[in-house]
Design a protein around this motif. Sequence first.
Motif, PDB file in Angstrom:
ATOM      1  N   ARG A   1      63.625  23.103   3.835  1.00 39.83           N
ATOM      2  CA  ARG A   1      63.751  22.739   5.256  1.00 39.83           C
ATOM      3  C   ARG A   1      64.875  21.744   5.458  1.00 39.83           C
ATOM      4  O   ARG A   1      65.198  20.968   4.557  1.00 39.83           O
ATOM      5  CB  ARG A   1      62.441  22.107   5.767  1.00 39.83           C
ATOM      6  CG  ARG A   1      61.339  23.099   6.040  1.00 39.83           C
ATOM      7  CD  ARG A   1      60.179  22.429   6.768  1.00 39.83           C
ATOM      8  NE  ARG A   1      60.475  22.164   8.168  1.00 39.83           N
ATOM      9  CZ  ARG A   1      60.203  23.026   9.151  1.00 39.83           C
ATOM     10  NH1 ARG A   1      59.616  24.165   8.897  1.00 39.83           N
ATOM     11  NH2 ARG A   1      60.504  22.726  10.393  1.00 39.83           N
TER      12      ARG A   1
ATOM     13  N   GLN B   1      65.967  18.505   6.817  1.00 43.24           N
ATOM     14  CA  GLN B   1      65.291  17.265   7.159  1.00 43.24           C
ATOM     15  C   GLN B   1      65.694  16.838   8.568  1.00 43.24           C
ATOM     16  O   GLN B   1      66.864  16.928   8.929  1.00 43.24           O
ATOM     17  CB  GLN B   1      65.717  16.184   6.173  1.00 43.24           C
ATOM     18  CG  GLN B   1      64.679  15.132   5.929  1.00 43.24           C
ATOM     19  CD  GLN B   1      65.135  14.186   4.854  1.00 43.24           C
ATOM     20  OE1 GLN B   1      66.210  13.621   4.947  1.00 43.24           O
ATOM     21  NE2 GLN B   1      64.334  14.043   3.813  1.00 43.24           N
TER      22      GLN B   1
ATOM     23  N   SER C   1      62.037  18.967  12.611  1.00 38.01           N
ATOM     24  CA  SER C   1      60.655  19.001  12.146  1.00 38.01           C
ATOM     25  C   SER C   1      59.836  20.122  12.760  1.00 38.01           C
ATOM     26  O   SER C   1      60.150  20.643  13.829  1.00 38.01           O
ATOM     27  CB  SER C   1      60.000  17.643  12.416  1.00 38.01           C
ATOM     28  OG  SER C   1      60.150  17.330  13.772  1.00 38.01           O
ATOM     29  N   ARG C   2      58.829  20.505  12.026  1.00 41.54           N
ATOM     30  CA  ARG C   2      57.875  21.482  12.478  1.00 41.54           C
ATOM     31  C   ARG C   2      57.182  20.984  13.753  1.00 41.54           C
ATOM     32  O   ARG C   2      56.947  19.783  13.848  1.00 41.54           O
ATOM     33  CB  ARG C   2      56.804  21.637  11.377  1.00 41.54           C
ATOM     34  CG  ARG C   2      56.323  23.061  11.143  1.00 41.54           C
ATOM     35  CD  ARG C   2      55.243  23.050  10.089  1.00 41.54           C
ATOM     36  NE  ARG C   2      55.684  22.598   8.785  1.00 41.54           N
ATOM     37  CZ  ARG C   2      56.198  23.399   7.844  1.00 41.54           C
ATOM     38  NH1 ARG C   2      56.343  24.667   8.072  1.00 41.54           N
ATOM     39  NH2 ARG C   2      56.567  22.920   6.690  1.00 41.54           N
TER      40      ARG C   2
END
Length: 283
Positions: A32, A34, A37-38
Motif C-alpha cells: 500500500r 502510505q 489510507s483505507r
Amino acid sequence: MDADKLARALSGVLSLPITSKSDARTGITEFRLQGMSRPHGFSVMVTPLLSRVKAELRLDRLAADLLRVMGEAGYEKWLQVAQISRAYESLGAKFQILVNGTTVEVLGSQELDEGVQTFTCTGSLIRTSVDDSNTDVLAVTEALFSFIICLLPLDLDPDLESTAEIGSVDFSFASEGQSHSVLSTRYERSRANRAAAIAVHGSSCAVCQFSFDENYGDLARGYVEVHHLTPVSSMGGPRPVDPVTELVPLCANCHRMAHRRWPPYTPQELAEAREHRAPLWKS
Ligand SMILES: [Zn+2]
Ligand SMILES: [Zn+2]
C-alpha cells in the motif's frame, strides 16, 4: 519472499513510501501507498506462485475520489499507461488493464467522457529469479503501482526538480525550445516512466556504467536518473513516451553533462568525450 525488503525496493524505485503486509496462511502480500489510507485508497495484492507471480490492483471500498481524480487525467496519460505496460511486457510480463470495461490498448478518448467508473488491473510474470532477489516479483508489482501513479497527480517527483532546472536554464533559446525542454524534463521526472526505464535498462549509467547499487549498496536501492533521448524539437506536444526506446538511465554526473548543451549531448557523444579524456595524473 521478504515483504519488507520488497517494500523498501519499491519505495526506492518509485520514490514514494510503500508499506507491505504478508499473510503467512495464503502467501499473499499486500502493498500500500502510505498516507492513502483505507477505505479510500488502493492496494496491490501479490501472490508468488512456484512458476509465476500474480499481482492484482484492488481499489478500496470507498475509492470514489480516487476514480474521480483518475478521470481528470488527460487521455495522453492513459496512452502512457499502455506504453508503460508494453515496456514491462518486453520483460515477459502480461497485463490486463481495464477502464470502464475497455482495455487501455484500444481505449478511445470518448470512452473517458463520463469519467472513470471502473478500473481493474492484473498482471503476471513467469518467475525467472532463481535467487532470493525477487526481481520478477518487484517488476510486476512496481508495474501495477506505476499504472495508477501515472494517472494521479503524484507522478512527478519533486526531488528531481534539479533536472528540470538544467533543461530550462537556457534563456537564450526561443520560447518554443523552452516549452520543449519543460516537456522533456517532465517525462524525466515521472516516477512511473523512471521505474519502467530502470526495469528495462537496468540501473547502471548508460555512459560511464556507474552503478549506484554497487557504490552505495542498500542506500541506493536501484536509484539512477533517467534521461529523455528523443530530440525534443521533434516533440509537438504532450504524448506518451516509450521507456524502452526514448528513456535511458544516466548517473547524476553524466546527466548534468548531457544537459550542458541544448539539445542535450547524446550518450554516444558523452561516452566518446570520456574516452578522450586526459589522464588525471601524468608522472
Ligand atoms: Zn555516468
Ligand atoms: Zn535529461
